[in-house]
Enzyme design. Structure first.
Site, mmCIF file in Angstrom:
data_model
loop_
_atom_site.group_PDB
_atom_site.id
_atom_site.type_symbol
_atom_site.label_atom_id
_atom_site.label_comp_id
_atom_site.label_asym_id
_atom_site.label_seq_id
_atom_site.Cartn_x
_atom_site.Cartn_y
_atom_site.Cartn_z
ATOM 1 N N ARG A 1 52.959 17.609 71.655
ATOM 2 C CA ARG A 1 51.756 17.742 70.238
ATOM 3 C C ARG A 1 53.217 18.215 69.448
ATOM 4 N NH1 ARG A 1 48.803 21.324 68.390
ATOM 5 N NH2 ARG A 1 47.617 22.805 70.473
ATOM 6 N N HIS B 1 54.633 16.657 66.524
ATOM 7 C CA HIS B 1 54.402 17.993 64.662
ATOM 8 C C HIS B 1 55.887 19.004 64.049
ATOM 9 C CE1 HIS B 1 50.282 20.275 64.922
ATOM 10 N NE2 HIS B 1 50.417 19.246 65.252
ATOM 11 N N ASN C 1 50.412 24.663 63.404
ATOM 12 C CA ASN C 1 51.537 25.555 65.336
ATOM 13 C C ASN C 1 50.908 26.587 65.721
ATOM 14 O OD1 ASN C 1 53.178 23.001 64.560
ATOM 15 N ND2 ASN C 1 54.294 24.498 62.727
ATOM 16 N N HIS D 1 45.502 12.300 71.769
ATOM 17 C CA HIS D 1 44.154 12.866 71.999
ATOM 18 C C HIS D 1 42.803 12.955 73.607
ATOM 19 C CE1 HIS D 1 43.687 14.006 67.456
ATOM 20 N NE2 HIS D 1 44.958 14.288 68.018
#
Length: 328
Positions: free
Chosen positions: A66, A70, A98, A196
């Protein structure tokens, strides 16, 4: 990718304008074997050091994957998410979306190992792209070749992260707009959402779906009632500490079961459920659920390579940081 919760309304104008500033031609500067002469064992060093961490803490795989996403969404894949805040600047990593990222010590550890062998050569942005690939492979996910040659950015803004990173409550329209602004299509959206399949989420990122979906104390009608009942046993309306598996039963293994859950209306986030609201993303979900992920691994590698080219700095742009958490 596991989209973090935040309370900023998605600013579509910013989503459109910021990526326009990206020099998309820079992606042509990435190539396989970029460090062949300057740091020939770069991938082996990254893999070995990353493996030392993941063997002890396999749950770091999800936040590291992730972290790469990001990073790329905000200012492109330039390692800006790795920078610490300073006295005069609040950095991306301190933005609410974050604050649940973990694994910065892995990136720093890999960087130190590379600096020992090839000082001042390998960028933190490239390290992040390689680590994201390696952690997926280490938990039984796909392998893909990562083109290298990224350089590190010098700017990191908390406000930009707040405005650009999609919340878990994002609908299909805002998600498609965001991905399109980054040069990614609907298939990339549904494929990367498959990330996910690993990781966990805090209750507060989805409790509205169970307790107050429209502000009237109701539940999300698109969610399986049995799944809602199960989640209510885990999460109270005000729970801010409990975490729940994104993919119950196999959240530490990278597999295709995410799509089976979404098809059964058991996607944890609204952004997961939203994949059933678009003909292209819904078709992909149904296909992977029906065929046990027949093309998912191959597709994931392709979309990760594509994502890893967003807004990269190459050539003389940016810098090669000596430390990943500070500019030179």
């Amino acid at each position: 990718m596991a989209f973090s919760r935040h309370f900023v309304v998605l600013n579509i104008l910013q989503l459109i304008l910021v990526p326009i500033a990206f020099n998309l031609c820079n992606a042509q500067g990435l190539k396989h074997g970029f460090y062949r002469k300057t740091c020939p064992k770069v991938e082996a060093i990254v893999r070995k050091k990353t493996g030392e961490y993941i063997s002890k803490a396999p749950t770091l795989a999800a936040p590291l994957l992730r972290m790469h996403f990001h990073d790329c969404v905000v200012r492109g894949c330039d390692g800006s998410v790795l920078l610490n805040s300073t006295k005069n600047n609040k950095a991306e990593r301190d933005a609410l979306p974050n604050q649940s990222l973990r694994g910065f010590q892995v990136i720093n550890g890999v960087k130190s190992a590379l600096e020992d062998k090839c000082p001042g050569v390998v960028s933190c942005a490239d390290i992040l792209a390689l680590v994201a690939r390696d952690v997926v492979t280490m938990i039984k996910g796909p392998y893909w070749k990562v083109p290298l040659g990224r350089r590190d950015g010098r700017v990191s803004s908390m406000d930009e992260a707040l405005n650009l990173l999609p919340p878990p409550s994002a609908n299909i329209s805002s998600l498609r707009q965001l991905f399109a602004s980054l040069g990614l299509n609907a298939i990339d959206l549904v494929v990367l959402s498959g990330g996910h399949t690993i990781g966990t989420a805090h209750c507060f990122s989805f409790t509205d779906r169970m307790y107050n979906f429209t502000g009237k104390g109701d539940t999300d009608p698109t969610m399986d009632p049995n799944y809602i009942a199960h989640l209510k046993q885990r999460c109270s309306p005000t729970d801010v500490t409990t975490i729940v598996e994104m993919d119950p039963g196999s959240f530490r293994t990278f597999d295709e079961k995410y799509y089976t859950l979404v098809a059964k209306r058991r996607g944890l986030f609204q952004s997961d459920a939203a994949l059933l609201d678009d003909i292209d993303t819904k078709s992909y979900v149904k296909l992977q659920a029906l065929t046990h992920g027949s093309t998912f691994f191959k597709d994931f590698g392709k979309s990760m390579v594509k994502m890893g080219k967003i807004g990269v700095l190459t050539g003389n742009a940016g810098e090669i940081r000596k430390r990943c958490d500070f500019v030179n």
